[in-house]
Design a protein around this motif. Structure first.
Motif, PDB file in Angstrom:
ATOM      1  N   PHE A 195     -26.989  65.315  98.844  1.00  0.00           N
ATOM      2  CA  PHE A 195     -28.222  65.202  98.308  1.00  0.00           C
ATOM      3  C   PHE A 195     -28.589  63.749  98.293  1.00  0.00           C
ATOM      4  CE2 PHE A 195     -25.945  68.951  96.793  1.00  0.00           C
ATOM      5  CZ  PHE A 195     -27.012  69.829  96.946  1.00  0.00           C
ATOM      6  N   SER A 196     -29.690  63.250  98.351  1.00  0.00           N
ATOM      7  CA  SER A 196     -30.396  62.035  98.047  1.00  0.00           C
ATOM      8  C   SER A 196     -30.617  62.015  96.477  1.00  0.00           C
ATOM      9  CB  SER A 196     -31.619  61.709  98.889  1.00  0.00           C
ATOM     10  OG  SER A 196     -32.289  60.635  98.473  1.00  0.00           O
ATOM     11  N   VAL A 197     -30.133  61.127  95.843  1.00  0.00           N
ATOM     12  CA  VAL A 197     -30.374  61.249  94.662  1.00  0.00           C
ATOM     13  C   VAL A 197     -31.137  59.865  93.879  1.00  0.00           C
ATOM     14  CG1 VAL A 197     -28.488  62.613  93.767  1.00  0.00           C
ATOM     15  CG2 VAL A 197     -28.140  60.163  93.814  1.00  0.00           C
ATOM     16  N   GLU A 198     -31.564  59.418  94.806  1.00  0.00           N
ATOM     17  CA  GLU A 198     -32.443  58.045  94.604  1.00  0.00           C
ATOM     18  C   GLU A 198     -33.592  58.205  93.664  1.00  0.00           C
ATOM     19  OE1 GLU A 198     -33.770  53.715  96.748  1.00  0.00           O
ATOM     20  OE2 GLU A 198     -33.240  55.648  97.808  1.00  0.00           O
ATOM     21  N   ASP A 199     -33.583  57.437  92.570  1.00  0.00           N
ATOM     22  CA  ASP A 199     -34.675  57.782  91.572  1.00  0.00           C
ATOM     23  C   ASP A 199     -34.689  58.871  90.699  1.00  0.00           C
ATOM     24  OD1 ASP A 199     -35.813  55.184  92.163  1.00  0.00           O
ATOM     25  OD2 ASP A 199     -36.762  56.058  93.754  1.00  0.00           O
ATOM     26  N   LYS A 200     -33.487  59.629  90.906  1.00  0.00           N
ATOM     27  CA  LYS A 200     -33.484  60.806  90.208  1.00  0.00           C
ATOM     28  C   LYS A 200     -32.467  60.619  88.712  1.00  0.00           C
ATOM     29  CE  LYS A 200     -34.374  64.232  93.341  1.00  0.00           C
ATOM     30  NZ  LYS A 200     -34.549  63.352  94.555  1.00  0.00           N
ATOM     31  N   THR A 201     -33.329  61.698  87.814  1.00  0.00           N
ATOM     32  CA  THR A 201     -32.544  61.358  86.505  1.00  0.00           C
ATOM     33  C   THR A 201     -31.688  62.556  85.893  1.00  0.00           C
ATOM     34  OG1 THR A 201     -34.774  62.269  85.604  1.00  0.00           O
ATOM     35  CG2 THR A 201     -34.652  59.995  85.848  1.00  0.00           C
ATOM     36  N   ALA A 202     -31.085  62.462  84.750  1.00  0.00           N
ATOM     37  CA  ALA A 202     -30.224  63.467  84.329  1.00  0.00           C
ATOM     38  C   ALA A 202     -30.871  64.397  83.451  1.00  0.00           C
ATOM     39  CB  ALA A 202     -28.950  62.873  83.627  1.00  0.00           C
ATOM     40  N   PRO A 203     -30.517  65.626  83.196  1.00  0.00           N
ATOM     41  CA  PRO A 203     -29.713  66.184  83.973  1.00  0.00           C
ATOM     42  C   PRO A 203     -30.356  66.657  85.343  1.00  0.00           C
ATOM     43  CG  PRO A 203     -30.756  67.649  82.394  1.00  0.00           C
ATOM     44  CD  PRO A 203     -31.265  66.288  82.225  1.00  0.00           C
ATOM     45  N   LEU A 204     -28.927  66.564  86.281  1.00  0.00           N
ATOM     46  CA  LEU A 204     -29.422  66.769  87.810  1.00  0.00           C
ATOM     47  C   LEU A 204     -28.479  68.041  88.067  1.00  0.00           C
ATOM     48  CD1 LEU A 204     -30.485  65.988  90.253  1.00  0.00           C
ATOM     49  CD2 LEU A 204     -28.801  64.452  90.826  1.00  0.00           C
ATOM     50  N   ALA A 205     -29.226  68.922  88.525  1.00  0.00           N
ATOM     51  CA  ALA A 205     -28.492  70.306  89.127  1.00  0.00           C
ATOM     52  C   ALA A 205     -28.358  70.253  90.655  1.00  0.00           C
ATOM     53  CB  ALA A 205     -29.351  71.345  88.614  1.00  0.00           C
ATOM     54  N   LEU A 206     -27.253  70.392  91.387  1.00  0.00           N
ATOM     55  CA  LEU A 206     -26.953  70.399  92.775  1.00  0.00           C
ATOM     56  C   LEU A 206     -26.437  71.538  92.980  1.00  0.00           C
ATOM     57  CD1 LEU A 206     -25.455  66.898  93.016  1.00  0.00           C
ATOM     58  CD2 LEU A 206     -27.909  67.633  93.208  1.00  0.00           C
ATOM     59  N   SER A 207     -27.077  72.328  93.994  1.00  0.00           N
ATOM     60  CA  SER A 207     -26.514  73.799  94.357  1.00  0.00           C
ATOM     61  C   SER A 207     -25.702  73.723  95.625  1.00  0.00           C
ATOM     62  CB  SER A 207     -27.604  74.884  94.390  1.00  0.00           C
ATOM     63  OG  SER A 207     -28.212  74.636  93.084  1.00  0.00           O
ATOM     64  N   ALA A 208     -24.770  74.542  95.770  1.00  0.00           N
ATOM     65  CA  ALA A 208     -24.049  74.773  97.010  1.00  0.00           C
ATOM     66  C   ALA A 208     -23.771  76.160  97.278  1.00  0.00           C
ATOM     67  CB  ALA A 208     -22.449  73.931  96.933  1.00  0.00           C
ATOM     68  N   TYR A 209     -23.890  76.657  98.478  1.00  0.00           N
ATOM     69  CA  TYR A 209     -23.987  78.062  98.862  1.00  0.00           C
ATOM     70  C   TYR A 209     -22.793  78.540  99.630  1.00  0.00           C
ATOM     71  CZ  TYR A 209     -28.805  78.022  97.184  1.00  0.00           C
ATOM     72  OH  TYR A 209     -29.931  77.955  96.383  1.00  0.00           O
ATOM     73  N   THR A 210     -22.190  79.690  99.512  1.00  0.00           N
ATOM     74  CA  THR A 210     -21.139  80.049 100.602  1.00  0.00           C
ATOM     75  C   THR A 210     -21.134  81.506 100.529  1.00  0.00           C
ATOM     76  OG1 THR A 210     -18.605  79.911 100.829  1.00  0.00           O
ATOM     77  CG2 THR A 210     -19.352  80.423  98.638  1.00  0.00           C
ATOM     78  N   PHE A 211     -20.292  81.964 101.685  1.00  0.00           N
ATOM     79  CA  PHE A 211     -20.122  83.530 101.645  1.00  0.00           C
ATOM     80  C   PHE A 211     -18.813  83.957 101.263  1.00  0.00           C
ATOM     81  CE2 PHE A 211     -23.242  82.070 105.226  1.00  0.00           C
ATOM     82  CZ  PHE A 211     -24.149  82.857 104.543  1.00  0.00           C
ATOM     83  N   LEU A 212     -18.349  84.938 100.175  1.00  0.00           N
ATOM     84  CA  LEU A 212     -17.374  85.163  99.713  1.00  0.00           C
ATOM     85  C   LEU A 212     -16.732  85.948 100.931  1.00  0.00           C
ATOM     86  CD1 LEU A 212     -18.028  83.593  97.274  1.00  0.00           C
ATOM     87  CD2 LEU A 212     -17.268  85.658  96.187  1.00  0.00           C
ATOM     88  N   ARG A 213     -15.416  86.157 100.868  1.00  0.00           N
ATOM     89  CA  ARG A 213     -14.843  87.145 101.909  1.00  0.00           C
ATOM     90  C   ARG A 213     -14.363  88.307 101.015  1.00  0.00           C
ATOM     91  NH1 ARG A 213     -10.223  83.328 103.885  1.00  0.00           N
ATOM     92  NH2 ARG A 213     -10.555  82.366 101.788  1.00  0.00           N
ATOM     93  N   ASN A 214     -14.345  88.289  99.699  1.00  0.00           N
ATOM     94  CA  ASN A 214     -14.081  89.539  98.799  1.00  0.00           C
ATOM     95  C   ASN A 214     -15.121  89.530  97.790  1.00  0.00           C
ATOM     96  OD1 ASN A 214     -11.447  90.608 100.194  1.00  0.00           O
ATOM     97  ND2 ASN A 214     -10.985  88.528  99.750  1.00  0.00           N
ATOM     98  N   GLU A 215     -15.036  90.641  96.816  1.00  0.00           N
ATOM     99  CA  GLU A 215     -15.837  90.612  95.687  1.00  0.00           C
ATOM    100  C   GLU A 215     -15.633  89.366  94.715  1.00  0.00           C
ATOM    101  OE1 GLU A 215     -18.620  92.422  95.112  1.00  0.00           O
ATOM    102  OE2 GLU A 215     -18.314  93.160  97.194  1.00  0.00           O
ATOM    103  N   THR A 216     -14.751  89.080  94.714  1.00  0.00           N
ATOM    104  CA  THR A 216     -14.267  87.834  93.878  1.00  0.00           C
ATOM    105  C   THR A 216     -13.294  86.597  94.609  1.00  0.00           C
ATOM    106  OG1 THR A 216     -12.118  88.668  93.095  1.00  0.00           O
ATOM    107  CG2 THR A 216     -14.353  88.803  91.686  1.00  0.00           C
ATOM    108  N   GLY A 217     -13.854  85.396  94.304  1.00  0.00           N
ATOM    109  CA  GLY A 217     -12.770  84.201  94.981  1.00  0.00           C
ATOM    110  C   GLY A 217     -12.608  83.142  94.339  1.00  0.00           C
ATOM    111  N   THR A 218     -12.349  82.017  94.992  1.00  0.00           N
ATOM    112  CA  THR A 218     -12.387  80.752  94.341  1.00  0.00           C
ATOM    113  C   THR A 218     -12.578  79.613  95.278  1.00  0.00           C
ATOM    114  OG1 THR A 218      -9.903  80.328  94.939  1.00  0.00           O
ATOM    115  CG2 THR A 218     -10.437  81.157  92.680  1.00  0.00           C
TER     116      THR A 218
END
Length: 282
Positions: A195-218
């Protein structure tokens, strides 16, 4: 000729600014109209317009384990969410994939859908099922469901001026999606998003996506902040992040300064399109 209308929910009528005022009618002996479920915690499911959650749609037809038709729609195309095409009579497997990634995923095999990792992954929705095509014109209304799980990292302290970008690098689940099972692929993928965060201010939310191989995971995640010359300014590791399929896990805390010893209270509400599974501090 059939003028196909977009499927809209009874409780909300979506308006898509990008759609032309006079879209061309959809033609073909098979017409596919898409919508998706917006799952709101503890409430009924509402039907939403796919344009509210995606920038690109893929319509893929398979027969005898081979791809026979592949159509792409972009959000600014007319009739986004609908497609009409001509197919020979027979039984097909239909895959509809809605996403906002910049690259096209590999779609030759519905059990191994791979997105490019150049710019990170996006929230992704899908439908997969059999369709019996006849000589007569037919219309199928398909409702997509979410394929992804998400980690939201919220940085609560001020971002130093020299920090220009932040990278989330994470392992433990999959960057490949199996539309037949609705789960991630068997391979433990290495995923990242910057993520480019230049000139961004807090609080700053960043999101990351994945595909789980089971109903729960880590997941294990490394958060790295860089300056303009790609020098590492701060790096932080999050171990064994608890995940649940199609839900969001939230982490909040200071990245650049020491965390206060005083307990912090968080007042959280789930976004309408996500249900919160875990909320943690780092």
């Amino acid at each position: 000729m059939l003028v196909a209308m977009m499927a809209l929910g009874a409780c909300e009528k979506a308006v898509v600014d990008e759609q032309p005022e006079e879209a061309k009618p959809v033609e073909g002996n098979v017409i596919i109209r898409t919508s998706l479920y917006n799952i709101v915690p503890f409430e009924t499911r509402a039907v939403q317009h796919v344009a509210d959650f995606s920038n690109m749609l893929k319509f893929v037809f398979y027969q005898n384990d081979e791809k026979v038709k592949d159509l792409t729609q972009k959000k600014d195309d007319g009739n986004y969410g609908e497609v009409g095409l001509t197919l020979q009579p027979g039984t097909y497997q239909l895959l509809v994939l809605a996403h906002s990634s910049t690259g096209n995923p590999t779609l030759s095999d519905p059990t191994s859908i791979q997105f490019t990792n150049t710019t990170g992954y996006s929230d992704t929705f899908y439908y997969y099922g059999d369709i019996v095509v006849t000589k007569e014109q037919q219309t199928h209304d398909v409702r997509l469901q979410r394929a992804t799980s998400m980690v939201r990292v919220t940085i609560t302290d001020d971002i130093p001026a020299e920090v220009k970008r932040i990278r989330l690098y994470y392992t433990g689940e999959s960057g490949v999606f199996n539309a037949v099972t609705g789960m991630g692929g068997t391979v433990n993928s290495k995923q990242s998003v910057t993520f480019s965060v230049e000139d961004k201010t807090a609080p700053l939310a960043l999101s990351a996506y994945t595909f789980l191989r089971n109903e729960t995971g880590t997941l294990n995640m490394t958060i790295t902040a860089y300056d303009a010359n790609d020098n590492v300014k701060v790096e932080k590791e999050l171990k064994n992040i608890p995940m649940k399929n199609r839900m969001v896990t939230e982490y909040s805390g200071n990245l650049f300064t020491a965390q206060s010893n005083t307990a912090t209270n968080f007042n959280l509400t789930a976004e309408t399109e996500w249900e919160v599974y875990q909320q943690q501090t780092f």
